[in-house]
Design a protein around this motif. Structure first.
Motif, PDB file in Angstrom:
ATOM      1  N   THR A 107       4.969   2.526 -20.343  1.00  0.00           N
ATOM      2  CA  THR A 107       4.423   0.942 -20.209  1.00  0.00           C
ATOM      3  C   THR A 107       4.167   1.085 -21.699  1.00  0.00           C
ATOM      4  N   THR A 113       1.892  -0.820 -24.626  1.00  0.00           N
ATOM      5  CA  THR A 113       1.044  -1.139 -25.001  1.00  0.00           C
ATOM      6  C   THR A 113       0.940  -2.141 -26.761  1.00  0.00           C
ATOM      7  N   HIS A 144      -0.434 -17.387 -18.261  1.00  0.00           N
ATOM      8  CA  HIS A 144      -0.672 -16.766 -17.814  1.00  0.00           C
ATOM      9  C   HIS A 144      -1.259 -16.057 -16.717  1.00  0.00           C
ATOM     10  N   VAL A 145      -1.006 -14.979 -15.551  1.00  0.00           N
ATOM     11  CA  VAL A 145      -2.144 -14.552 -14.588  1.00  0.00           C
ATOM     12  C   VAL A 145      -1.407 -13.191 -14.844  1.00  0.00           C
ATOM     13  N   ARG A 146      -2.693 -12.487 -13.509  1.00  0.00           N
ATOM     14  CA  ARG A 146      -2.625 -10.848 -14.116  1.00  0.00           C
ATOM     15  C   ARG A 146      -1.030 -10.413 -13.519  1.00  0.00           C
ATOM     16  N   GLY A 147      -0.382  -9.246 -13.842  1.00  0.00           N
ATOM     17  CA  GLY A 147       0.700  -8.918 -13.170  1.00  0.00           C
ATOM     18  C   GLY A 147       1.894  -9.346 -14.303  1.00  0.00           C
ATOM     19  N   ASP A 148       1.485 -10.602 -14.650  1.00  0.00           N
ATOM     20  CA  ASP A 148       2.817 -11.080 -15.761  1.00  0.00           C
ATOM     21  C   ASP A 148       3.552 -10.111 -17.267  1.00  0.00           C
ATOM     22  N   TYR A 149       4.222  -9.973 -17.180  1.00  0.00           N
ATOM     23  CA  TYR A 149       5.030  -9.163 -18.798  1.00  0.00           C
ATOM     24  C   TYR A 149       6.058  -9.506 -19.355  1.00  0.00           C
TER      25      TYR A 149
END
Length: 169
Positions: A137, A139, A156-161
């Motif tokens: 992962t 950042t 976007h929402v939490r968990g988007d990538y």
């Protein structure tokens, strides 16, 4: 351990693990004799708390942090066993050099699952150069070549990538 074999605390070549080096070496030798690494390996680290001052002491910044000895290890991600340990000895090393000391016995074609601490552009290229696959992962603040590539679209929402690539990375 014979204390007369110690080179003295003032000597720059002194091994800070002088009294425990045999335990680390015996552990690593025994693991290699008993276990075989699978295709999937995972290097990581852990802090063993200590209550007395020592020359290789590290600080854990987590809440309720404590001082201790930092142990870096390589585990088989398939069979859940520790294969090799390396005790951090306060020598200045790059992340790639630390991974080399941890990944003893790892061969080309294996896949390393690394956490955010080890996932940098340089370490990924280094491991790729050794013929290893890397899953990790990353950042934007630890991946300098293209931080703008990690920006998510509005809404976007939490968990988007975001997935991007450059060369072998």
């Amino acid at each position: 351990v014979n204390n007369l074999d110690d080179v003295g605390r003032d000597n720059a070549n002194r091994d800070p693990l002088f009294k425990l080096r045999w335990v680390v070496e015996k552990f690593n030798k025994r693991c290699k004799k008993v276990w075989q690494l699978g295709v999937h390996v995972s290097p990581d680290e852990g802090l063993v708390p200590t209550y007395s001052p020592n020359p290789i002491e590290s600080f854990c910044p987590k809440p309720g942090g404590s001082y201790g000895v930092l142990i870096r290890f390589t585990c088989c991600a398939e069979k859940w066993f520790c294969y090799h340990i390396f005790v951090e000895d306060k020598v200045a090393r790059t992340l790639s050099e630390k991974l080399d000391l941890m990944l003893v016995g790892v061969k080309p074609g294996q896949i390393c699952y690394i956490d955010r601490f080890y996932t940098t552009h340089d370490t990924i290229l280094h491991l790729h150069g050794k013929g290893l696959g890397v899953v990790g992962t990353c950042t934007a603040n630890r991946f300098p070549p293209h931080p703008s590539a990690f920006r998510l679209a509005d809404g976007h929402v939490r968990g988007d990538y975001v997935a991007c690539e450059k060369g072998p990375v």
